[in-house]
Design a protein around this motif. Sequence first.
Motif, PDB file in Angstrom:
ATOM      1  N   ASP A   1      -9.929  -2.275   8.905  1.00 13.15           N
ATOM      2  CA  ASP A   1      -8.933  -1.761   7.957  1.00 13.15           C
ATOM      3  C   ASP A   1      -8.522  -2.835   6.951  1.00 13.15           C
ATOM      4  O   ASP A   1      -8.420  -2.572   5.743  1.00 13.15           O
ATOM      5  CB  ASP A   1      -7.702  -1.243   8.701  1.00 13.15           C
ATOM      6  CG  ASP A   1      -8.010   0.003   9.517  1.00 13.15           C
ATOM      7  OD1 ASP A   1      -9.042   0.650   9.253  1.00 13.15           O
ATOM      8  OD2 ASP A   1      -7.219   0.309  10.429  1.00 13.15           O
ATOM      9  N   ALA A   2      -8.270  -4.051   7.410  1.00 11.80           N
ATOM     10  CA  ALA A   2      -7.877  -5.143   6.517  1.00 11.80           C
ATOM     11  C   ALA A   2      -9.006  -5.485   5.553  1.00 11.80           C
ATOM     12  O   ALA A   2      -8.763  -5.745   4.364  1.00 11.80           O
ATOM     13  CB  ALA A   2      -7.483  -6.372   7.329  1.00 11.80           C
ATOM     14  N   LEU A   3     -10.235  -5.480   6.052  1.00  7.61           N
ATOM     15  CA  LEU A   3     -11.381  -5.767   5.191  1.00  7.61           C
ATOM     16  C   LEU A   3     -11.541  -4.685   4.124  1.00  7.61           C
ATOM     17  O   LEU A   3     -11.828  -4.989   2.956  1.00  7.61           O
ATOM     18  CB  LEU A   3     -12.654  -5.883   6.039  1.00  7.61           C
ATOM     19  CG  LEU A   3     -13.907  -6.321   5.319  1.00  7.61           C
ATOM     20  CD1 LEU A   3     -13.721  -7.695   4.703  1.00  7.61           C
ATOM     21  CD2 LEU A   3     -15.088  -6.329   6.269  1.00  7.61           C
ATOM     22  N   ALA A   4     -11.324  -3.431   4.496  1.00  2.00           N
ATOM     23  CA  ALA A   4     -11.398  -2.334   3.517  1.00  2.00           C
ATOM     24  C   ALA A   4     -10.326  -2.497   2.444  1.00  2.00           C
ATOM     25  O   ALA A   4     -10.582  -2.231   1.256  1.00  2.00           O
ATOM     26  CB  ALA A   4     -11.253  -0.989   4.227  1.00  2.00           C
ATOM     27  N   GLN A   5      -9.124  -2.935   2.822  1.00  2.00           N
ATOM     28  CA  GLN A   5      -8.056  -3.158   1.841  1.00  2.00           C
ATOM     29  C   GLN A   5      -8.421  -4.284   0.875  1.00  2.00           C
ATOM     30  O   GLN A   5      -8.176  -4.195  -0.330  1.00  2.00           O
ATOM     31  CB  GLN A   5      -6.746  -3.482   2.551  1.00  2.00           C
ATOM     32  CG  GLN A   5      -6.122  -2.317   3.264  1.00  2.00           C
ATOM     33  CD  GLN A   5      -4.879  -2.736   4.034  1.00  2.00           C
ATOM     34  OE1 GLN A   5      -4.529  -3.913   4.086  1.00  2.00           O
ATOM     35  NE2 GLN A   5      -4.198  -1.758   4.633  1.00  2.00           N
ATOM     36  N   ILE A   6      -9.022  -5.338   1.381  1.00  2.00           N
ATOM     37  CA  ILE A   6      -9.422  -6.468   0.525  1.00  2.00           C
ATOM     38  C   ILE A   6     -10.509  -6.033  -0.444  1.00  2.00           C
ATOM     39  O   ILE A   6     -10.470  -6.353  -1.638  1.00  2.00           O
ATOM     40  CB  ILE A   6      -9.886  -7.660   1.398  1.00  2.00           C
ATOM     41  CG1 ILE A   6      -8.697  -8.253   2.151  1.00  2.00           C
ATOM     42  CG2 ILE A   6     -10.576  -8.722   0.556  1.00  2.00           C
ATOM     43  CD1 ILE A   6      -9.063  -9.292   3.172  1.00  2.00           C
ATOM     44  N   ILE A   7     -11.480  -5.282   0.053  1.00  4.31           N
ATOM     45  CA  ILE A   7     -12.569  -4.819  -0.814  1.00  4.31           C
ATOM     46  C   ILE A   7     -12.016  -3.905  -1.910  1.00  4.31           C
ATOM     47  O   ILE A   7     -12.385  -4.022  -3.080  1.00  4.31           O
ATOM     48  CB  ILE A   7     -13.652  -4.099   0.022  1.00  4.31           C
ATOM     49  CG1 ILE A   7     -14.370  -5.121   0.904  1.00  4.31           C
ATOM     50  CG2 ILE A   7     -14.646  -3.370  -0.862  1.00  4.31           C
ATOM     51  CD1 ILE A   7     -15.287  -4.525   1.935  1.00  4.31           C
ATOM     52  N   GLU A   8     -11.119  -3.013  -1.536  1.00  5.98           N
ATOM     53  CA  GLU A   8     -10.522  -2.089  -2.514  1.00  5.98           C
ATOM     54  C   GLU A   8      -9.696  -2.857  -3.556  1.00  5.98           C
ATOM     55  O   GLU A   8      -9.754  -2.554  -4.754  1.00  5.98           O
ATOM     56  CB  GLU A   8      -9.646  -1.062  -1.799  1.00  5.98           C
ATOM     57  CG  GLU A   8      -9.157   0.048  -2.671  1.00  5.98           C
ATOM     58  CD  GLU A   8     -10.279   0.913  -3.228  1.00  5.98           C
ATOM     59  OE1 GLU A   8     -10.121   1.419  -4.356  1.00  5.98           O
ATOM     60  OE2 GLU A   8     -11.320   1.059  -2.560  1.00  5.98           O
ATOM     61  N   ALA A   9      -8.962  -3.876  -3.123  1.00  5.27           N
ATOM     62  CA  ALA A   9      -8.162  -4.674  -4.063  1.00  5.27           C
ATOM     63  C   ALA A   9      -9.062  -5.434  -5.029  1.00  5.27           C
ATOM     64  O   ALA A   9      -8.773  -5.512  -6.228  1.00  5.27           O
ATOM     65  CB  ALA A   9      -7.264  -5.633  -3.292  1.00  5.27           C
ATOM     66  N   LYS A  10     -10.155  -5.985  -4.554  1.00  8.00           N
ATOM     67  CA  LYS A  10     -11.066  -6.710  -5.440  1.00  8.00           C
ATOM     68  C   LYS A  10     -11.778  -5.763  -6.393  1.00  8.00           C
ATOM     69  O   LYS A  10     -12.048  -6.121  -7.537  1.00  8.00           O
ATOM     70  CB  LYS A  10     -12.094  -7.490  -4.609  1.00  8.00           C
ATOM     71  CG  LYS A  10     -11.511  -8.726  -3.970  1.00  8.00           C
ATOM     72  CD  LYS A  10     -12.589  -9.581  -3.351  1.00  8.00           C
ATOM     73  CE  LYS A  10     -11.988 -10.881  -2.871  1.00  8.00           C
ATOM     74  NZ  LYS A  10     -13.011 -11.841  -2.484  1.00  8.00           N
TER      75      LYS A  10
ATOM     76  N   LYS B   1      -6.900  -5.957  -8.346  1.00  6.10           N
ATOM     77  CA  LYS B   1      -5.505  -6.088  -7.936  1.00  6.10           C
ATOM     78  C   LYS B   1      -5.376  -7.352  -7.082  1.00  6.10           C
ATOM     79  O   LYS B   1      -6.365  -7.873  -6.561  1.00  6.10           O
ATOM     80  CB  LYS B   1      -5.079  -4.884  -7.088  1.00  6.10           C
ATOM     81  CG  LYS B   1      -5.025  -3.583  -7.865  1.00  6.10           C
ATOM     82  CD  LYS B   1      -4.560  -2.471  -6.974  1.00  6.10           C
ATOM     83  CE  LYS B   1      -4.486  -1.145  -7.720  1.00  6.10           C
ATOM     84  NZ  LYS B   1      -4.105  -0.065  -6.818  1.00  6.10           N
ATOM     85  N   PRO B   2      -4.151  -7.860  -6.934  1.00  7.68           N
ATOM     86  CA  PRO B   2      -3.984  -9.030  -6.058  1.00  7.68           C
ATOM     87  C   PRO B   2      -4.288  -8.637  -4.609  1.00  7.68           C
ATOM     88  O   PRO B   2      -4.097  -7.492  -4.198  1.00  7.68           O
ATOM     89  CB  PRO B   2      -2.522  -9.419  -6.237  1.00  7.68           C
ATOM     90  CG  PRO B   2      -1.863  -8.224  -6.814  1.00  7.68           C
ATOM     91  CD  PRO B   2      -2.895  -7.453  -7.562  1.00  7.68           C
ATOM     92  N   LEU B   3      -4.769  -9.616  -3.875  1.00  5.21           N
ATOM     93  CA  LEU B   3      -5.122  -9.367  -2.470  1.00  5.21           C
ATOM     94  C   LEU B   3      -3.877  -9.034  -1.658  1.00  5.21           C
ATOM     95  O   LEU B   3      -2.794  -9.570  -1.914  1.00  5.21           O
ATOM     96  CB  LEU B   3      -5.816 -10.589  -1.871  1.00  5.21           C
ATOM     97  CG  LEU B   3      -7.166 -10.961  -2.489  1.00  5.21           C
ATOM     98  CD1 LEU B   3      -7.718 -12.218  -1.834  1.00  5.21           C
ATOM     99  CD2 LEU B   3      -8.153  -9.823  -2.372  1.00  5.21           C
ATOM    100  N   PRO B   4      -3.997  -8.139  -0.696  1.00  5.08           N
ATOM    101  CA  PRO B   4      -2.832  -7.788   0.122  1.00  5.08           C
ATOM    102  C   PRO B   4      -2.359  -8.973   0.953  1.00  5.08           C
ATOM    103  O   PRO B   4      -3.150  -9.838   1.342  1.00  5.08           O
ATOM    104  CB  PRO B   4      -3.342  -6.653   1.017  1.00  5.08           C
ATOM    105  CG  PRO B   4      -4.818  -6.762   0.996  1.00  5.08           C
ATOM    106  CD  PRO B   4      -5.193  -7.427  -0.292  1.00  5.08           C
ATOM    107  N   GLU B   5      -1.064  -9.016   1.172  1.00  4.77           N
ATOM    108  CA  GLU B   5      -0.478 -10.091   1.971  1.00  4.77           C
ATOM    109  C   GLU B   5      -0.884  -9.912   3.433  1.00  4.77           C
ATOM    110  O   GLU B   5      -0.901  -8.797   3.953  1.00  4.77           O
ATOM    111  CB  GLU B   5       1.049 -10.063   1.856  1.00  4.77           C
ATOM    112  CG  GLU B   5       1.563 -10.405   0.483  1.00  4.77           C
ATOM    113  CD  GLU B   5       1.264 -11.839   0.096  1.00  4.77           C
ATOM    114  OE1 GLU B   5       1.350 -12.727   0.965  1.00  4.77           O
ATOM    115  OE2 GLU B   5       0.930 -12.062  -1.081  1.00  4.77           O
TER     116      GLU B   5
END
Length: 172
Positions: A80-89, A93-97
């Motif tokens: 899930d965290a990796l999917a959020q990082i990929i979506e932000a890039k 958008k800035p990377l999620p905290e």
Amino acid sequence: MTAQTRMRTLTLWPSGTPGNIHEALVLHVMYWPDEIRDPTELLPPPVELTETEIDGALALIDSMTRDDLEGPEFHDAYTDALAQIIEAKREDKPLPETSEPAEAGGKVLDLMAALNESVAKAKASRGEGPADVHELPRKKTAAKRAVKMQPAKKTAAKKTAKKASGRKPRSA
């Protein structure tokens, strides 16, 4: 470089973490085109399966499948965290905290104290007291053994046979 009595072409390059690139040196063997095998040679031969064998394999898979692997302890937070990082890039958008994992204040054990305590408990359970220390008997010295281990003297017949052979001694 020569390895295993064969001349080989190698590449040597540093490898390590981004902060410390000089942790290790990596050596790769380079191959000539005639040394590389076709990967189709490595494929297993085709196998014909009957419907009964396929049904048996599927039944085995179904019998080993578990449906009770659900709940929060089986949640894949990394994906899930990796999917959020990929979506932000992807959307610039800035990377999620990220939340830092809490330090688990583990219990530090003194291993020697634990070992001594375990040995004392084992001796107490067997009814043993403190061990008596005594000296071991001394071994015979090398000088006494040398006297007993003298080689036998050669007989006169062997001495004359050696002279009669007429061979020259080997030089080193």
